[in-house]
Design a protein around this motif. Structure first.
Motif, PDB file in Angstrom:
ATOM      1  N   ASN A   1      20.382  28.935  54.912  1.00 57.76           N
ATOM      2  CA  ASN A   1      19.537  29.959  55.536  1.00 57.76           C
ATOM      3  C   ASN A   1      18.143  29.461  55.884  1.00 57.76           C
ATOM      4  N   ASN A   2      17.627  28.459  55.181  1.00 56.19           N
ATOM      5  CA  ASN A   2      16.283  27.942  55.458  1.00 56.19           C
ATOM      6  C   ASN A   2      16.327  26.521  56.007  1.00 56.19           C
ATOM      7  N   ILE A   3      17.518  26.041  56.359  1.00 58.61           N
ATOM      8  CA  ILE A   3      17.675  24.681  56.875  1.00 58.61           C
ATOM      9  C   ILE A   3      17.881  24.744  58.379  1.00 58.61           C
ATOM     10  N   ALA A   4      16.945  24.161  59.109  1.00 54.41           N
ATOM     11  CA  ALA A   4      17.038  24.175  60.570  1.00 54.41           C
ATOM     12  C   ALA A   4      17.896  23.038  61.096  1.00 54.41           C
ATOM     13  N   VAL A   5      17.826  21.871  60.422  1.00 51.76           N
ATOM     14  CA  VAL A   5      18.553  20.687  60.872  1.00 51.76           C
ATOM     15  C   VAL A   5      19.178  20.005  59.662  1.00 51.76           C
ATOM     16  N   ILE A   6      20.460  19.646  59.780  1.00 48.64           N
ATOM     17  CA  ILE A   6      21.122  18.848  58.760  1.00 48.64           C
ATOM     18  C   ILE A   6      21.871  17.737  59.469  1.00 48.64           C
ATOM     19  N   GLY A   7      21.683  16.514  58.992  1.00 44.21           N
ATOM     20  CA  GLY A   7      22.310  15.375  59.666  1.00 44.21           C
ATOM     21  C   GLY A   7      22.874  14.374  58.678  1.00 44.21           C
ATOM     22  N   PRO A   8      23.710  13.468  59.156  1.00 40.91           N
ATOM     23  CA  PRO A   8      24.332  12.465  58.294  1.00 40.91           C
ATOM     24  C   PRO A   8      23.404  11.288  58.018  1.00 40.91           C
TER      25      PRO A   8
ATOM     26  N   SER B   1      20.901  12.313  67.269  1.00 42.03           N
ATOM     27  CA  SER B   1      22.324  12.026  67.325  1.00 42.03           C
ATOM     28  C   SER B   1      22.971  12.251  65.956  1.00 42.03           C
ATOM     29  N   GLY B   2      23.940  13.167  65.926  1.00 40.72           N
ATOM     30  CA  GLY B   2      24.633  13.503  64.693  1.00 40.72           C
ATOM     31  C   GLY B   2      24.027  14.669  63.946  1.00 40.72           C
ATOM     32  N   SER B   3      22.862  15.137  64.371  1.00 44.07           N
ATOM     33  CA  SER B   3      22.223  16.260  63.689  1.00 44.07           C
ATOM     34  C   SER B   3      22.875  17.578  64.084  1.00 44.07           C
ATOM     35  N   PHE B   4      23.067  18.431  63.099  1.00 44.53           N
ATOM     36  CA  PHE B   4      23.588  19.774  63.321  1.00 44.53           C
ATOM     37  C   PHE B   4      22.416  20.746  63.302  1.00 44.53           C
ATOM     38  N   LEU B   5      22.227  21.458  64.400  1.00 41.68           N
ATOM     39  CA  LEU B   5      21.121  22.399  64.528  1.00 41.68           C
ATOM     40  C   LEU B   5      21.614  23.803  64.207  1.00 41.68           C
ATOM     41  N   ASN B   6      20.871  24.482  63.345  1.00 40.59           N
ATOM     42  CA  ASN B   6      21.201  25.854  62.948  1.00 40.59           C
ATOM     43  C   ASN B   6      20.700  26.796  64.039  1.00 40.59           C
ATOM     44  N   LEU B   7      21.618  27.242  64.888  1.00 38.51           N
ATOM     45  CA  LEU B   7      21.214  27.935  66.116  1.00 38.51           C
ATOM     46  C   LEU B   7      20.542  29.281  65.863  1.00 38.51           C
ATOM     47  N   SER B   8      20.964  30.004  64.856  1.00 42.14           N
ATOM     48  CA  SER B   8      20.332  31.297  64.585  1.00 42.14           C
ATOM     49  C   SER B   8      18.883  31.105  64.142  1.00 42.14           C
TER      50      SER B   8
ATOM     51  N   VAL C   1      15.396  17.931  78.032  1.00 46.05           N
ATOM     52  CA  VAL C   1      16.017  18.890  78.943  1.00 46.05           C
ATOM     53  C   VAL C   1      17.489  19.062  78.611  1.00 46.05           C
ATOM     54  N   ALA C   2      18.170  17.958  78.327  1.00 47.84           N
ATOM     55  CA  ALA C   2      19.587  18.017  77.989  1.00 47.84           C
ATOM     56  C   ALA C   2      19.820  18.803  76.701  1.00 47.84           C
ATOM     57  N   TYR C   3      19.034  18.532  75.671  1.00 50.32           N
ATOM     58  CA  TYR C   3      19.217  19.231  74.392  1.00 50.32           C
ATOM     59  C   TYR C   3      18.919  20.720  74.529  1.00 50.32           C
ATOM     60  N   ASN C   4      17.899  21.064  75.290  1.00 50.77           N
ATOM     61  CA  ASN C   4      17.607  22.487  75.500  1.00 50.77           C
ATOM     62  C   ASN C   4      18.728  23.179  76.275  1.00 50.77           C
ATOM     63  N   TYR C   5      19.351  22.455  77.185  1.00 54.95           N
ATOM     64  CA  TYR C   5      20.515  23.005  77.892  1.00 54.95           C
ATOM     65  C   TYR C   5      21.640  23.303  76.907  1.00 54.95           C
ATOM     66  N   PHE C   6      21.899  22.379  75.991  1.00 55.71           N
ATOM     67  CA  PHE C   6      22.952  22.608  74.993  1.00 55.71           C
ATOM     68  C   PHE C   6      22.665  23.850  74.163  1.00 55.71           C
ATOM     69  N   ILE C   7      21.416  23.990  73.730  1.00 57.00           N
ATOM     70  CA  ILE C   7      21.050  25.161  72.922  1.00 57.00           C
ATOM     71  C   ILE C   7      21.265  26.443  73.714  1.00 57.00           C
TER      72      ILE C   7
ATOM     73  N   CYS D   1      28.171  29.918  69.333  1.00 58.98           N
ATOM     74  CA  CYS D   1      28.424  29.090  68.159  1.00 58.98           C
ATOM     75  C   CYS D   1      27.277  29.230  67.157  1.00 58.98           C
ATOM     76  N   ASP D   2      27.545  28.771  65.947  1.00 57.70           N
ATOM     77  CA  ASP D   2      26.564  28.864  64.863  1.00 57.70           C
ATOM     78  C   ASP D   2      25.757  27.582  64.696  1.00 57.70           C
ATOM     79  N   PHE D   3      26.400  26.442  64.937  1.00 62.95           N
ATOM     80  CA  PHE D   3      25.729  25.149  64.789  1.00 62.95           C
ATOM     81  C   PHE D   3      26.039  24.274  65.993  1.00 62.95           C
ATOM     82  N   LEU D   4      25.038  23.491  66.396  1.00 62.84           N
ATOM     83  CA  LEU D   4      25.175  22.566  67.512  1.00 62.84           C
ATOM     84  C   LEU D   4      24.920  21.153  67.018  1.00 62.84           C
ATOM     85  N   CYS D   5      25.882  20.277  67.223  1.00 67.51           N
ATOM     86  CA  CYS D   5      25.724  18.859  66.887  1.00 67.51           C
ATOM     87  C   CYS D   5      25.352  18.110  68.163  1.00 67.51           C
TER      88      CYS D   5
END
Length: 281
Positions: free
Chosen positions: A112-119, A145-152, A69-75, A82-86
């Protein structure tokens, strides 16, 4: 840092202390917007210290809604600004240097084809040598935690976190949804994040989880395997093998063994009766 994208950060808190507040304020220096979803089941006075920071947006309904629920709220809040959500939790330690490294990679490469990128994740202050080759590697999943989500990409593919999960397997399920739709989930080894896994033990860097956490681990595994398995035989085989491994780990390494093993029976009951989300806890 030369920014081509706008970056938001979403932090889930639970009974935060002053150290968490200091950490959130530091994150506000690295992100364009910072969203805080407080899962404390009462009013948190310490969070009021953040109200003067215009970059930080606080939300709480004074109950524990879990991670999905929290993550969906952030999105929902960040997707049009914004373009990316960490996504982060309060136990994560993501330094400004490592945030900037992954943000710079995003700014200077085609995702363009990456939905999630993380450390790269370092658990419980493990001091093993980390290879920083600044490459990306495809993964089956990354922790949230630490993942960047490609919002588009999430918006175009209508991908969100499954609210049937409260904690545990939230991130695994989300990444599998992305991969199932032909998208990539990648780890960027040029950046690292330090993460606490349960209560550290002396055995193989394993965390000692609470009995409540074991309940969600058992129950959510059954739901996940039903959702992503190709056949009944595969699903039931995974349920048995993975549950036995969890029981063996409890018996070998953890305390409160009987109480934690009982969670398997409770999890089976609740799964069969479609008691999901926060469940009995």
């Amino acid at each position: 840092m030369n920014r081509k994208n706008k970056f938001a950060c979403g932090i889930v808190t639970y009974f935060p202390n002053n150290d968490v507040i200091d950490k959130i304020n530091r994150y506000s220096n690295e992100f364009d917007e910072v969203y805080v979803f407080d899962n404390t089941p009462q009013e948190s006075d310490v969070l009021k210290k953040l109200e003067l920071n215009q970059k930080i947006h606080l939300y709480s309904n004074k109950e524990n809604n879990g991670l999905s629920v929290a993550y969906n709220y952030f999105i929902k809040e960040a997707i049009f600004n914004c373009d990316f959500l960490c996504t982060l939790d309060q136990d994560s330690d993501f330094s400004k240097e490592n945030i900037r490294k992954i943000a710079n990679y995003i700014n200077n490469n085609n995702l363009n084809n990456i939905a999630v990128i993380g450390p790269k994740i370092i658990y419980n202050d493990n001091h093993e040598m980390i290879t920083r080759n600044c490459n990306i590697t495809d993964k089956r999943y990354l922790i949230s935690s630490g993942s960047f989500l490609n919002l588009s990409i999430l918006n175009n593919n209508n991908i969100r976190f499954d609210p049937q999960y409260f904690i545990d397997r939230v991130d695994v399920d989300f990444c599998q949804e992305c991969i199932r739709k032909g998208l990539r989930v990648v780890e960027y080894t040029g950046s690292v994040l330090h993460q606490t896994l349960g209560t550290p033990t002396k055995h193989m860097n394993k965390g000692n989880h609470s009995y409540k956490r074991h309940y969600y681990m058992f129950r959510n595994r059954f739901y996940y395997n039903r959702k992503f398995s190709n056949s009944f035989l595969q699903r039931e085989s995974l349920n048995i093998i993975q549950s036995l491994k969890q029981c063996l780990r409890i018996v070998t390494f953890e305390d409160q063994k009987v109480n934690k093993l009982k969670q398997l029976l409770l999890a089976i009951h609740d799964y069969r009766h479609n008691i999901m989300g926060s469940g009995r806890y």
